[in-house]
Write a protein that holds these residues in place. Structure first.
Motif, PDB file in Angstrom:
ATOM      1  N   SER A 455       0.920  -1.196   0.224  1.00 35.04           N
ATOM      2  CA  SER A 455      -0.167   0.042  -0.016  1.00 35.04           C
ATOM      3  C   SER A 455       1.053   1.256  -0.021  1.00 35.04           C
ATOM      4  O   SER A 455       0.147   2.514  -0.368  1.00 35.04           O
ATOM      5  CB  SER A 455      -1.123   0.053   1.165  1.00 35.04           C
ATOM      6  OG  SER A 455      -0.202  -0.068   2.319  1.00 35.04           O
ATOM      7  N   THR A 456       1.964   1.095   0.364  1.00 43.67           N
ATOM      8  CA  THR A 456       3.112   2.197   0.375  1.00 43.67           C
ATOM      9  C   THR A 456       3.555   2.689  -1.186  1.00 43.67           C
ATOM     10  O   THR A 456       4.185   3.807  -1.056  1.00 43.67           O
ATOM     11  CB  THR A 456       4.012   2.089   1.282  1.00 43.67           C
ATOM     12  OG1 THR A 456       4.815   1.168   0.939  1.00 43.67           O
ATOM     13  CG2 THR A 456       3.541   2.076   2.874  1.00 43.67           C
ATOM     14  N   ILE A 457       3.309   1.865  -2.045  1.00 45.97           N
ATOM     15  CA  ILE A 457       3.849   1.982  -3.539  1.00 45.97           C
ATOM     16  C   ILE A 457       2.912   2.875  -4.098  1.00 45.97           C
ATOM     17  O   ILE A 457       1.763   2.436  -4.348  1.00 45.97           O
ATOM     18  CB  ILE A 457       4.323   0.748  -4.202  1.00 45.97           C
ATOM     19  CG1 ILE A 457       5.032  -0.165  -3.289  1.00 45.97           C
ATOM     20  CG2 ILE A 457       4.834   0.844  -5.446  1.00 45.97           C
ATOM     21  CD1 ILE A 457       5.283  -1.498  -3.786  1.00 45.97           C
ATOM     22  N   PRO A 509      -4.084   8.203  -1.029  1.00 50.37           N
ATOM     23  CA  PRO A 509      -4.243   7.427   0.499  1.00 50.37           C
ATOM     24  C   PRO A 509      -4.831   8.285   1.600  1.00 50.37           C
ATOM     25  O   PRO A 509      -4.642   9.711   1.544  1.00 50.37           O
ATOM     26  CB  PRO A 509      -2.997   6.981   0.636  1.00 50.37           C
ATOM     27  CG  PRO A 509      -1.926   8.143  -0.355  1.00 50.37           C
ATOM     28  CD  PRO A 509      -2.722   8.376  -1.318  1.00 50.37           C
ATOM     29  N   GLY A 510      -5.618   7.753   2.264  1.00 46.43           N
ATOM     30  CA  GLY A 510      -6.474   8.260   3.172  1.00 46.43           C
ATOM     31  C   GLY A 510      -5.981   7.988   4.606  1.00 46.43           C
ATOM     32  O   GLY A 510      -4.976   7.057   4.827  1.00 46.43           O
ATOM     33  N   PRO A 511      -6.649   8.290   5.695  1.00 49.16           N
ATOM     34  CA  PRO A 511      -6.278   7.864   7.066  1.00 49.16           C
ATOM     35  C   PRO A 511      -6.814   6.574   7.293  1.00 49.16           C
ATOM     36  O   PRO A 511      -7.554   5.786   6.452  1.00 49.16           O
ATOM     37  CB  PRO A 511      -7.045   8.919   7.945  1.00 49.16           C
ATOM     38  CG  PRO A 511      -8.129   9.345   7.077  1.00 49.16           C
ATOM     39  CD  PRO A 511      -7.618   9.308   5.649  1.00 49.16           C
ATOM     40  N   ALA A 539       8.037  -0.349 -10.865  1.00 49.94           N
ATOM     41  CA  ALA A 539       7.261   0.131  -9.436  1.00 49.94           C
ATOM     42  C   ALA A 539       7.957   1.346  -9.338  1.00 49.94           C
ATOM     43  O   ALA A 539       9.519   1.653  -9.373  1.00 49.94           O
ATOM     44  CB  ALA A 539       7.501  -0.742  -8.464  1.00 49.94           C
ATOM     45  N   ASP A 540       7.248   2.066  -8.415  1.00 51.21           N
ATOM     46  CA  ASP A 540       7.847   3.554  -8.222  1.00 51.21           C
ATOM     47  C   ASP A 540       8.955   3.498  -6.826  1.00 51.21           C
ATOM     48  O   ASP A 540       9.628   4.005  -6.876  1.00 51.21           O
ATOM     49  CB  ASP A 540       6.818   4.631  -7.532  1.00 51.21           C
ATOM     50  CG  ASP A 540       5.900   5.204  -8.945  1.00 51.21           C
ATOM     51  OD1 ASP A 540       6.351   4.835 -10.049  1.00 51.21           O
ATOM     52  OD2 ASP A 540       5.205   5.757  -8.796  1.00 51.21           O
ATOM     53  N   ALA A 541       8.633   2.518  -6.060  1.00 54.47           N
ATOM     54  CA  ALA A 541       9.385   2.216  -4.917  1.00 54.47           C
ATOM     55  C   ALA A 541       9.402   0.673  -4.910  1.00 54.47           C
ATOM     56  O   ALA A 541       8.981   0.027  -5.357  1.00 54.47           O
ATOM     57  CB  ALA A 541       8.653   2.866  -3.727  1.00 54.47           C
ATOM     58  N   GLY A 542      10.591   0.301  -4.090  1.00 51.24           N
ATOM     59  CA  GLY A 542      10.813  -1.240  -3.854  1.00 51.24           C
ATOM     60  C   GLY A 542       9.640  -2.101  -3.323  1.00 51.24           C
ATOM     61  O   GLY A 542       9.077  -1.320  -2.542  1.00 51.24           O
ATOM     62  N   TYR A 543       9.353  -3.142  -3.884  1.00 50.67           N
ATOM     63  CA  TYR A 543       8.216  -4.081  -3.331  1.00 50.67           C
ATOM     64  C   TYR A 543       8.875  -4.874  -2.515  1.00 50.67           C
ATOM     65  O   TYR A 543       9.235  -5.986  -3.232  1.00 50.67           O
ATOM     66  CB  TYR A 543       7.409  -4.454  -4.380  1.00 50.67           C
ATOM     67  CG  TYR A 543       6.207  -5.406  -4.019  1.00 50.67           C
ATOM     68  CD1 TYR A 543       5.582  -5.193  -2.767  1.00 50.67           C
ATOM     69  CD2 TYR A 543       5.814  -6.385  -4.455  1.00 50.67           C
ATOM     70  CE1 TYR A 543       4.596  -6.077  -2.392  1.00 50.67           C
ATOM     71  CE2 TYR A 543       4.756  -7.396  -4.359  1.00 50.67           C
ATOM     72  CZ  TYR A 543       4.305  -7.039  -3.042  1.00 50.67           C
ATOM     73  OH  TYR A 543       3.281  -7.873  -2.424  1.00 50.67           O
ATOM     74  N   CYS A 544       9.038  -4.795  -1.172  1.00 51.00           N
ATOM     75  CA  CYS A 544       9.627  -5.800  -0.337  1.00 51.00           C
ATOM     76  C   CYS A 544       9.013  -5.688   1.044  1.00 51.00           C
ATOM     77  O   CYS A 544       8.396  -4.645   1.415  1.00 51.00           O
ATOM     78  CB  CYS A 544      10.992  -5.409  -0.197  1.00 51.00           C
ATOM     79  SG  CYS A 544      11.345  -4.089   0.458  1.00 51.00           S
ATOM     80  N   SER A 545       9.056  -6.733   1.826  1.00 52.03           N
ATOM     81  CA  SER A 545       8.642  -6.837   3.069  1.00 52.03           C
ATOM     82  C   SER A 545       9.769  -6.199   4.033  1.00 52.03           C
ATOM     83  O   SER A 545      11.072  -6.340   3.999  1.00 52.03           O
ATOM     84  CB  SER A 545       8.474  -8.192   3.557  1.00 52.03           C
ATOM     85  OG  SER A 545       9.619  -9.149   3.477  1.00 52.03           O
ATOM     86  N   PRO A 546       9.535  -5.880   5.469  1.00 57.38           N
ATOM     87  CA  PRO A 546      10.441  -5.149   6.190  1.00 57.38           C
ATOM     88  C   PRO A 546      11.240  -6.357   6.602  1.00 57.38           C
ATOM     89  O   PRO A 546      11.048  -7.339   6.697  1.00 57.38           O
ATOM     90  CB  PRO A 546       9.767  -4.615   7.458  1.00 57.38           C
ATOM     91  CG  PRO A 546       8.047  -4.579   6.965  1.00 57.38           C
ATOM     92  CD  PRO A 546       8.170  -5.530   5.678  1.00 57.38           C
ATOM     93  N   ILE A 547      12.506  -5.576   7.006  1.00 56.70           N
ATOM     94  CA  ILE A 547      13.681  -6.371   7.249  1.00 56.70           C
ATOM     95  C   ILE A 547      13.464  -7.561   8.728  1.00 56.70           C
ATOM     96  O   ILE A 547      14.125  -8.594   8.413  1.00 56.70           O
ATOM     97  CB  ILE A 547      15.005  -5.651   7.414  1.00 56.70           C
ATOM     98  CG1 ILE A 547      16.206  -6.698   7.417  1.00 56.70           C
ATOM     99  CG2 ILE A 547      15.039  -4.820   8.737  1.00 56.70           C
ATOM    100  CD1 ILE A 547      17.359  -6.103   7.525  1.00 56.70           C
ATOM    101  N   ALA A 548      12.921  -7.111   9.540  1.00 54.60           N
ATOM    102  CA  ALA A 548      12.642  -7.939  10.652  1.00 54.60           C
ATOM    103  C   ALA A 548      10.977  -8.231  10.768  1.00 54.60           C
ATOM    104  O   ALA A 548      10.553  -8.557  11.758  1.00 54.60           O
ATOM    105  CB  ALA A 548      13.047  -6.982  11.804  1.00 54.60           C
ATOM    106  N   ALA A 549      10.419  -8.560   9.464  1.00 52.76           N
ATOM    107  CA  ALA A 549       9.163  -8.726   9.499  1.00 52.76           C
ATOM    108  C   ALA A 549       8.795 -10.048  10.329  1.00 52.76           C
ATOM    109  O   ALA A 549       9.718 -11.039  10.384  1.00 52.76           O
ATOM    110  CB  ALA A 549       8.528  -8.945   8.204  1.00 52.76           C
TER     111      ALA A 549
END
Length: 617
Positions: A455-457, A509-511, A539-549
């Motif tokens: 959702s952040t991309i 994007p909304g709240p 993709a405008d930004a990298g599509y990846c999960s967080p490092i400590a997910a």
């Protein structure tokens, strides 16, 4: 003269049921998912070929699924990983089985399950599927038997009802043999009603009401393309929403008895019109269905109608934040959704316990200290540090936010370490409860972290092969489908991508979680992106999960769920109470002898008259 049937032209084209060859098949598998990324696999195939009441042959083999068999499946079927270690793989077994079935009608109890696994296995191994005629004994039993006669149509219940010579044992060949006896008994019943050929049997199976038959014309104008359909009632209200690969064929099934559900028959009888929206591919159809369900809440749909009824866990906005369960969170840093508030509360309690976030509900000002007004309890005490000011307490809040965002997995590691410690101290019931809560929390954290990453991309373009050297294209913005299209074989895909991007919906994007996107929509897109063959075009930004997910503990959570299912099955069969319960020592183990002070020895009287100072005296 009436219209000729095939039997009028060639008597062999419409054989009687006695002349029809049936192959009754049963499968054992590692689970219930036939297809998808985490599909289950076949572990055993059993089949019996019959004609005219005589057995012509049998087919039985174990199959190596290529993975460990879950413990709950071992408990159910008795098939262990060691038993299938040297068994052939499905790619070797399937051609032989299809040759065994050539020219016959395939019969199975709950045929959708068995045929789904066989078709999926054929597709994965590039084995042509012959599309044989299929007969389901569950559907036949529901059509022939009344509920008073057969309250349950499970194979074991029907085998007892008809006195089958073989008892179902959850082994493939035994269950296939039992299904043969059930099939013969059901065919005998329909023969008394004038059904003597397989074609007549197929026509007899659908239980169609006159109201359904009168509505068949509603499907005639629909296209044979993928899309979404909406059944509308007398006041143009939306009764039901669904998706289809072939709109005309799928909608027509509601009027020919292919769907046996009572509520679907009622819905089809009430419908006065069927609207449709053609879609480029299955992803667009699925997304449109979810949006229509959320917008209309059709009475005959059971899922995805009320996303606002879910529960979330979020941190409160105060100097000493704590976890709170809410319906509509206003921040993106929320955990969920949960279907029940109890599940959300359990996850909040576990996260608070291992991050140090307070669980007391007192309102504390910015200059206050945590502790003086927090009650001291021996059972489930408040996990926050006592006598801490807001600045000191902020470290625990930062750990909680890092856990939610996938930047710190130490609280989950501490929870798993504590579970192992409880098990080592033989506190199995406590460890099992904490294990279940930890597994559920890991699952919901991992799902939220994956969806939040999507959702952040701002914009992502992906392509999936359509199976005919073309491409299914999707433009995703902030976790929502903004545009969809197809580049058929021979059409350069990049100009199509540019056109779709230029015409795509603008998404702001909304709240709230995922920027206001429907959770199920973002989850559907994430699953589509994870399918085999899907490519990220840009993709405008990298599509990846967080490092400590939390994904690093996803396998542990899956194993924990299997252990819980196995424990429930063992408990239900009354075999596992001694193994799964915490130790409860007997009186003799505690005191070393029966009775109290040797006053109640065997064969002694209950009242020790010679010892007036004893317990009984």
């Amino acid at each position: 003269m009436g219209q000729l049937s095939f039997s009028d032209v060639d008597p062999r084209a419409d054989p009687t049921l006695r002349e029809t060859t049936f192959v009754v098949v049963d499968l054992e598998t590692t689970g219930g998912r036939a297809s998808g990324d985490r599909h289950d696999a076949i572990t055993e195939i059993g089949a019996v070929k019959v004609r005219g009441g005589e057995v012509l042959g049998e087919f039985a083999t174990l199959v190596d699924p290529g993975r460990a068999i879950p413990p709950q499946i071992v408990a159910l079927t008795g098939i262990t990983s060691a038993m299938v270690y040297d068994a052939p793989r499905i790619e070797s077994v399937l051609p032989s089985f299809l040759e065994f079935c050539r020219g016959a009608v395939l019969v199975a109890h709950n045929a959708g399950f068995d045929m789904g696994f066989l078709r999926a296995a054929a597709e994965r191994n590039q084995v042509p599927w012959p599309k044989p005629p299929v007969l389901c004994t569950v559907a036949l039993a529901r059509r022939v038997l009344t509920r008073d006669e057969a309250p349950s149509v499970k194979l074991s219940a029907l085998a007892r009802l008809f006195g089958a010579s073989t008892t179902p044992t959850h082994r493939a060949l035994d269950d296939a043999r039992a299904t043969v006896d059930v099939l013969h008994a059901l065919i005998e019943r329909v023969g008394n009603q004038g059904v003597h050929t397989y074609a007549e049997l197929r026509a007899y199976l659908p239980d169609v009401t006159p109201a359904q038959r009168r509505k068949r014309h509603l499907a005639h104008s629909l296209p044979r393309s993928p899309g979404v359909y909406l059944f509308r009632g007398p006041s143009a209200e939306v009764l039901y929403v669904g998706t289809a690969v072939d709109l005309r064929r799928r909608v027509g099934q509601y009027f020919n008895g292919a769907d046996p559900r009572t509520r679907m028959k009622e819905m089809a009888s009430l419908a006065t019109a069927v609207d449709h929206v053609e879609c480029a591919h299955d992803l667009e159809a699925g997304v449109r269905e979810l949006r229509l369900l959320a917008a209309h809440a059709p009475p005959y749909n059971r899922r995805s109608k009320f996303p606002h009824r879910w529960w979330w866990v979020t941190l409160t906005d105060e100097p000493f934040p704590r976890f709170s369960t809410v319906r509509t969170p206003r921040t993106d840093s929320a955990v969920g959704p949960f279907r029940s508030r109890a599940d959300a509360f359990d996850a909040a309690a576990l996260m608070a316990r291992f991050t140090g976030v307070r669980t007391c509900t007192n309102r504390l000002g910015r200059k206050a200290f945590h502790g003086p007004t927090c009650p001291e309890r021996e059972v489930s005490p408040c996990p926050a540090v006592r006598d801490a000011d807001a600045q000191t307490y902020a470290a625990a809040v930062a750990d909680a936010r890092a856990l939610i965002d996938g930047r710190d997995g130490r609280p989950l590691a501490a929870a798993l370490s504590h579970i192992a410690d409880l098990a080592e101290r033989n506190r199995y019931e406590t460890a099992a409860r904490l294990r279940d809560h930890a597994a559920a929390t890991i699952d919901v954290l991992w799902r939220g972290q994956r969806l939040r990453a999507l959702s952040t991309i701002p914009e992502l373009v992906a392509a999936k092969p359509d199976g005919d050297r073309g491409w299914h294209l999707a433009v995703v913005r902030h976790g929502q489908l903004a545009s969809a299209g197809v580049a058929p074989r021979g059409v350069p895909p990049m100009p199509v991508v540019d056109a779709l991007t230029a015409a795509a919906q603008s998404v702001l994007p909304g709240p709230g979680p995922l920027g206001g996107a429907l959770v199920e929509e973002t989850a559907l897109i994430a699953r589509w992106l994870g399918q085999a063959g899907v490519r990220i075009v840009r993709a405008d930004a990298g599509y990846c999960s967080p490092i400590a997910a939390a994904g690093r503990w996803a396998h542990w959570a899956a194993t924990a769920r299997s252990a819980r299912l196995a424990a429930e099955q063992l408990s239900a069969s009354r075999l596992g109470s001694e193994l799964l319960g915490e130790p409860h020592p007997t009186r003799e183990q505690l005191f070393g002898r029966p009775g109290v002070d040797r006053l109640l020895r065997p064969r002694e009287t209950g009242l020790p008259r010679g010892n007036p100072l004893g317990v009984a005296g």
